[in-house]
Design a protein around this motif. Structure first.
Motif, short mmCIF file in Angstrom:
data_model
loop_
_atom_site.label_atom_id
_atom_site.label_comp_id
_atom_site.label_asym_id
_atom_site.label_seq_id
_atom_site.Cartn_x
_atom_site.Cartn_y
_atom_site.Cartn_z
N UNK A 225 50.14 35.73 44.86
CA UNK A 225 49.59 34.46 45.16
C UNK A 225 48.46 34.34 46.02
N UNK A 226 48.68 35.42 47.22
CA UNK A 226 47.55 35.57 48.27
C UNK A 226 46.30 36.20 47.52
N UNK A 227 46.47 37.15 46.52
CA UNK A 227 45.57 37.96 45.90
C UNK A 227 44.60 36.72 45.06
N UNK A 228 45.28 35.88 44.34
CA UNK A 228 44.51 34.81 43.66
C UNK A 228 43.87 33.84 44.57
N UNK A 229 44.43 33.53 45.77
CA UNK A 229 43.72 32.71 46.75
C UNK A 229 42.55 33.48 47.12
N UNK A 230 42.63 34.62 47.44
CA UNK A 230 41.62 35.33 47.89
C UNK A 230 40.43 35.56 46.88
N UNK A 231 40.92 35.37 45.67
CA UNK A 231 39.99 35.77 44.59
C UNK A 231 39.39 37.44 44.65
N UNK A 232 40.63 38.14 44.82
CA UNK A 232 40.55 39.68 45.06
C UNK A 232 40.20 40.34 43.58
N UNK A 233 39.12 41.30 43.78
CA UNK A 233 38.92 41.85 42.28
C UNK A 233 39.74 43.05 42.46
N UNK A 234 40.42 43.33 40.95
CA UNK A 234 41.29 44.47 40.87
C UNK A 234 40.58 45.77 40.46
N UNK A 235 41.00 46.86 41.16
CA UNK A 235 40.44 48.22 40.42
C UNK A 235 41.73 48.98 40.43
N UNK A 236 41.57 50.13 39.76
CA UNK A 236 42.65 51.25 39.39
C UNK A 236 42.13 52.42 39.88
N UNK A 237 42.99 53.48 40.33
CA UNK A 237 43.03 54.90 40.13
C UNK A 237 43.41 55.58 38.85
N UNK A 238 42.50 55.86 38.05
CA UNK A 238 42.98 56.21 36.99
C UNK A 238 43.64 57.81 37.14
N UNK A 239 44.85 57.91 36.19
CA UNK A 239 45.79 59.07 36.04
C UNK A 239 46.19 59.47 34.97
N UNK A 240 47.37 60.09 34.74
CA UNK A 240 47.80 60.66 33.32
C UNK A 240 48.71 59.22 32.81
N UNK A 241 49.22 58.67 33.82
CA UNK A 241 50.24 57.61 33.38
C UNK A 241 51.85 58.09 33.29
N UNK A 242 52.06 59.28 33.73
CA UNK A 242 53.33 60.13 33.71
C UNK A 242 54.35 59.20 34.57
N UNK A 243 53.74 58.89 35.56
CA UNK A 243 54.35 57.85 36.71
C UNK A 243 53.77 56.62 36.89
N UNK A 244 54.32 55.60 37.43
CA UNK A 244 54.07 54.32 37.62
C UNK A 244 53.06 53.82 38.71
N UNK A 245 52.99 54.78 39.72
CA UNK A 245 52.46 54.60 40.94
C UNK A 245 52.40 55.55 41.85
#
Length: 261
Positions: A225-245
């Motif tokens: 909810x705070x991210x929405x209120x701040x209108x924050x922009x999402x970015x990602x660190x690309x990886x292999x996807x073998x783990x979730x974080x």
């Protein structure tokens, strides 16, 4: 201070009460001596507690004598009581807490000049709990420079001895503001970025265009909810996807590198 009071500085409430924290070990003391004494009183408030094994080292260190740092020789038994480690190194500094922002009184009045600089970035940590994570993040921000660290309420105390040790002295070189509420950030910054699995790659050019970068609690992240209120922009660190974080400190480290690349 009595040695019995110095020992209490391992607890946050007494650090706040007395206005000091503890720095243990030769390496950290040497890093401490690199700090500039801008207020011309910082070093005068430092006291070194050392065993007899360190007397010669202290007397030969010109920076200690030049800074007029007080020295108190203690027994090995007393050092054991002062330290929170199993095998004390034999030297501990009692250091004044820095003059950091600990409330919102000044936070709401004006936008920092540093925030206006395109070369300066702010890293905001929401309720970070792990001392090792915070210490590692401090090391990274000190390495790349031109970062200010903002810590939310309910975060681990950066002057906790575990954080100080894991920072390897970086805590002396990073600007910090404490107890910064998440819901006050919009009064200071206009553009926010955060990490999300579905965001744009951090290697995109736009990643460097934000003022404040938000990172969440190790288990819960930043409230959506705070991210929405701040209108924050999402970015990602690309990886292999073998783990979730990624580990929080690793994520901050990669982002800091990308921002300075």
């Amino acid at each position: 201070m009595k040695l019995s009071d110095v020992k209490k500085l391992h607890q946050k409430k007494y650090r706040n009460q007395f206005g000091f924290y503890l720095v243990e070990g030769e390496h950290l003391v040497l890093e401490l001596l690199k700090v500039s004494d801008d207020d011309h009183g910082f070093f005068n408030d430092i006291t070194l507690y050392a065993t007899t094994e360190y007397e010669s080292w202290i007397s030969q260190n010109s920076d200690i004598s030049r800074a007029n740092i007080k020295v108190q020789i203690v027994s090995s038994q007393q050092m054991q009581q002062l330290s929170d480690t199993t095998s004390p190194q034999g030297i501990i500094a009692r250091v004044p807490l820095p003059k950091t922002t600990t409330s919102t009184s000044d936070f709401k009045t004006a936008i920092s000049e540093q925030a206006k600089s395109s070369q300066s970035k702010y890293i905001y940590l929401y309720e970070v709990q792990d001392p090792g994570n915070l210490g590692t993040i401090l090391r990274t921000l000190a390495w790349f420079d031109n970062f200010t660290l903002l810590l939310s309420p309910n975060s681990v105390d950066p002057f906790n001895s575990k954080v100080v040790r894991s920072s390897m002295g970086a805590i002396f070189h990073v600007n910090m503001e404490l107890n910064v509420p998440l819901d006050t950030l919009s009064e200071r910054f206009e553009r926010f970025a955060f990490l999300d699995m579905n965001g744009a790659n951090i290697k995109t050019k736009g990643f460097k265009d934000f003022q404040c970068y938000l990172f969440g609690n190790e288990a819960r992240g930043v409230p959506s909810e705070s991210l929405r209120q701040l209108n924050a922009t999402a970015f990602t660190i690309s990886g292999s996807g073998n783990i979730d974080s990624l580990n929080l400190a690793s994520a901050v480290n990669i982002c800091a590198y990308e921002l300075r690349r």
